[in-house]
Design an enzyme around this catalytic site. Sequence first.
Site, mmCIF file in Angstrom:
data_model
loop_
_atom_site.group_PDB
_atom_site.id
_atom_site.type_symbol
_atom_site.label_atom_id
_atom_site.label_comp_id
_atom_site.label_asym_id
_atom_site.label_seq_id
_atom_site.Cartn_x
_atom_site.Cartn_y
_atom_site.Cartn_z
ATOM 1 N N TYR A 1 69.205 35.787 137.492
ATOM 2 C CA TYR A 1 69.299 34.536 136.704
ATOM 3 C C TYR A 1 70.549 34.658 135.479
ATOM 4 O O TYR A 1 70.663 33.922 134.456
ATOM 5 C CB TYR A 1 67.949 33.752 136.050
ATOM 6 C CG TYR A 1 67.147 34.974 135.428
ATOM 7 C CD1 TYR A 1 67.287 34.986 133.715
ATOM 8 C CD2 TYR A 1 66.063 35.982 135.630
ATOM 9 C CE1 TYR A 1 66.856 35.928 133.017
ATOM 10 C CE2 TYR A 1 65.212 36.899 135.231
ATOM 11 C CZ TYR A 1 65.626 36.637 133.196
ATOM 12 O OH TYR A 1 64.889 38.182 132.951
ATOM 13 N N ARG B 1 67.028 37.054 124.619
ATOM 14 C CA ARG B 1 66.153 38.914 124.789
ATOM 15 C C ARG B 1 66.844 40.001 125.620
ATOM 16 O O ARG B 1 67.322 39.262 126.601
ATOM 17 C CB ARG B 1 65.439 38.601 125.824
ATOM 18 C CG ARG B 1 64.280 39.366 127.054
ATOM 19 C CD ARG B 1 63.215 39.070 127.786
ATOM 20 N NE ARG B 1 62.759 37.110 128.294
ATOM 21 C CZ ARG B 1 63.776 37.112 129.544
ATOM 22 N NH1 ARG B 1 64.203 38.669 130.053
ATOM 23 N NH2 ARG B 1 63.427 36.702 130.076
ATOM 24 N N HIS C 1 63.338 40.389 131.028
ATOM 25 C CA HIS C 1 61.425 40.115 130.668
ATOM 26 C C HIS C 1 60.330 40.396 130.485
ATOM 27 O O HIS C 1 59.675 41.095 129.557
ATOM 28 C CB HIS C 1 60.984 38.576 131.820
ATOM 29 C CG HIS C 1 59.387 38.282 131.232
ATOM 30 N ND1 HIS C 1 59.515 37.621 129.990
ATOM 31 C CD2 HIS C 1 57.943 38.554 132.066
ATOM 32 C CE1 HIS C 1 58.042 37.244 130.352
ATOM 33 N NE2 HIS C 1 57.437 37.553 130.991
HETATM 34 C C1 LIG Z 1 49.628 29.098 130.617
HETATM 35 C C2 LIG Z 1 50.911 30.066 131.147
HETATM 36 N N1 LIG Z 1 51.605 29.774 132.346
HETATM 37 C C3 LIG Z 1 52.301 30.949 132.523
HETATM 38 C C4 LIG Z 1 52.161 32.761 132.348
HETATM 39 C C5 LIG Z 1 53.462 33.609 132.549
HETATM 40 N N2 LIG Z 1 53.891 33.362 131.934
HETATM 41 C C6 LIG Z 1 54.329 34.750 131.331
HETATM 42 S S1 LIG Z 1 55.374 35.011 130.077
HETATM 43 C C7 LIG Z 1 55.982 33.414 130.556
HETATM 44 C C8 LIG Z 1 57.465 33.095 130.165
HETATM 45 C C9 LIG Z 1 56.643 32.395 128.556
HETATM 46 O O1 LIG Z 1 58.718 32.381 128.207
HETATM 47 P P1 LIG Z 1 58.858 32.160 126.569
HETATM 48 O O2 LIG Z 1 57.671 30.937 126.397
HETATM 49 O O3 LIG Z 1 59.893 31.602 126.278
HETATM 50 O O4 LIG Z 1 58.052 33.298 125.655
HETATM 51 P P2 LIG Z 1 58.700 34.962 125.978
HETATM 52 O O5 LIG Z 1 58.905 35.405 127.390
HETATM 53 O O6 LIG Z 1 60.376 34.773 126.267
HETATM 54 O O7 LIG Z 1 59.079 35.582 125.508
HETATM 55 C C10 LIG Z 1 55.311 32.653 131.508
HETATM 56 C C11 LIG Z 1 56.108 31.714 132.569
HETATM 57 C C12 LIG Z 1 51.404 32.137 131.506
HETATM 58 N N3 LIG Z 1 51.784 33.571 130.919
HETATM 59 N N4 LIG Z 1 50.791 31.336 131.166
#
Ligand SMILES: Cc1ncc(C[n+]2csc(CCOP(=O)(O)OP(=O)(O)O)c2C)c(N)n1
Lengths: 395, 360
Positions: free
Chosen positions: A290, A277, A281
């Site tokens: 981080y 990425r 975020h």
């Molecule tokens: C069940 C749940 N817990 C927490 C969140 C908050 N949250 C949104 S994105 C994220 C990180 C997700 O990381 P990843 O699966 O690696 O996907 P990326 O954002 O890197 O595409 C979090 C913790 C959420 N959307 N859903």
Amino acid sequence: MSTATNKGRGSLMGGAPGGTPSAHTLLPSAEPVQLVDQDGQPTGDGRYPMPDGKRILGAYGRLVAGRRINDQANALVRQGRLAVYPSSHGQEACQVAAAVVLGGEDWLFPTYRDTVAVITRGVDPLEVLTLLRGDWHAGYDPYEHRVATQATPLATQLLHAVGVAHAAKLRGESTVVLAMCGDGATSEGDFHEALNFAAVFHVPVVFFIQNNEFAISVPLKNQSVAPSLAHKAIGYGMPGERVDGNDLAALLAVLGAAVDRARDGGGPSLVEAHTYRMQAHTNADDATRYRSAEDVERWVPRDPIVRMRSYLRALGLLTEEGERVLADEADAVAAAIRSGLNTEVDVNPAELFEYVYTEKTSQLREQAALLREELARDADAEAAGTDGSTGGDQR
Amino acid sequence: MTQTTLGAPAPGTAGSPGTGAGTAPRATTFAKALNAALADAMQADAAVLMFGEDVGTLGGVFRITDGLTARFGEERCFDTPLAEAGIMGMAVGMAMNGMKPVVEMQFDAFAYPAFEQVVSHVAKMPNRTKGKVRLPIVIRIPYAGGIGGVEHHCDSSEAYYAHTPGLTVLAPATVRDAYFMLREAIASPDPVVFLEPKKLYWSKEEVDLAELRRTFDDGQAPRRIGRAVVARPGTDATLISYGPSVPTALAAAAAAAEEGRSIEVIDLRSIVPFDDETVCASVRRTGRAVVVAEAPGFASVASEIVARVQERCFHSLAAPVLRVTGFDIPYPSPKLEHFYLPSVDRILDAVDALQWEDRP
Ligand SMILES: Cc1ncc(C[n+]2csc(CCOP(=O)(O)OP(=O)(O)O)c2C)c(N)n1
């Protein structure tokens, strides 16, 4: 770069397995599949055949458009036109490949970050951006292009994907479902349940993890100590594969093989793409807390567009003129998004009560009437030149 | 051990329904009616599927799905891996793709792993998509106590679901309603949480299932979703109840009649949508009301009913609306549950407390 022989055959290249699969056919290879290196040179990785040049060129055009969509959306967040945008800048090869390996009868299950994949699949960009703009939750009809709503609760959509595939199988349809998630989402229980259900019911689902190394601020090592996320597949009895997530050619080959395998009755599989990425975020995130700029810099030379461009230019498939055409097309998409988002959409408060139950309950009818009255009062106050919203308790 | 007069099972058993000796020829259990409703719905519509834990070969731990796999095949009634979120999430996808899944959560407290799927997707998907995706899912949950079950087998979880917009929440209390309401739930285009009071599984009524089927298929059965019913007419006070507490409320009304008080009993049947009309018409007539429910009373469906009645019927009320509910504690162990469950005596005490001396 190791040779094809010491990497063995891609685990998704086998046909439909009968009976209990053996461990070694399910394990991903030690190194991610890469067909074109970061300088645009073919690697000679013999595990998967190089996709046809025309096919890569077609997908490359979407890659260029995908980058423009990401840039445009980021700009629109800065201008306050979008509430938020989780960019897939740097991950566009994954986005494009996920969409283009599917046929019209197939389903795509995206996450919030997969806007480019959804648009590449054919959904109207303005409808896709409804969610991030804040007009409604999902702005497109999932049945029109067979794209599920972009999911924000992590990993939950993977189970829906299994359900759609299971129903398709029971109905004798040849539908394949490709379900996307991030590396962080693989820690969720629903991820586990989805893979297990898919394997037990032997349904045609391709689970596609974009491992971009971070879940907001949390690095992969805090999610999992598995040798790779693709290694998780063996625990469910399905093949896993790792692929260079910035190599469009490899993604087309590996995801294409997984889709073919699913369509041929081979059941589910898990593909992990190694990508990064490049941006925060979302606009609300401070990525400097981080990771360092140097960390990000290391990924710049691996850019999926630059690499594929060199490859296609060297082959003579992409000319300067061709590039101009693609750039113009991408500009047109961006311009359409920009002008579309410049017009304010009328949100209709009456709609709040419309889609809760098929038939409004008496409680919702009462509440809708209450809101109507409130709005009428406000309108009257406005017409009378007084501000209906001040002056304490209106009742 | 239980306080109810109807349908008290042998404590701790989860046996086959409808095999009691000496029953009338047409006596049908609540469990059997549910089983018939499932079979009839599956017969009537090939899109209806049933899945969950142990629902196949075993026919469910309460035998509600008995015989369905044998009759309709493993594609229509099947066992899943042991994973509630998986069951629920898969149901969402199947419903998206043309099926009408009926899922069984084995027990109330074991539905919690599926809670996110229910709240975030089952309830919200039609709303998120402006009605483009409908999820005609029925979530069957053997629920509530009074069967001498050990911990995590007796929760009254209705408030969690009732608090979630988008879900229809039903709790039948009679054998007829069990049949009609399950058929209606399966026919509904909206997701339905169908709460089956475990302690009523073995209660019986004289009904002819073939007759019920004909009535439903001919469209003659009056609608039950969103419609409460007067289970016992009366003039002096109204007991408002649903699901497992209805028989207790009826028993209390019968006892009150012996003391010369005419008590009306409302069986809500449908918690969401809520039938304000029937409830308020009754309370306006009687001027007094007690809500009877097994769940802990704090922040409960009972609280909601009290609030609605006060808001709508204030000027008809001769006394505050009272509640008889479970205590605000985790569901107690089998030897203690009879202290917890709303009892006839507790209901009668509440009725006595309705300021009769102030009667105009
Ligand atoms: C069940 C749940 N817990 C927490 C969140 C908050 N949250 C949104 S994105 C994220 C990180 C997700 O990381 P990843 O699966 O690696 O996907 P990326 O954002 O890197 O595409 C979090 C913790 C959420 N959307 N859903």
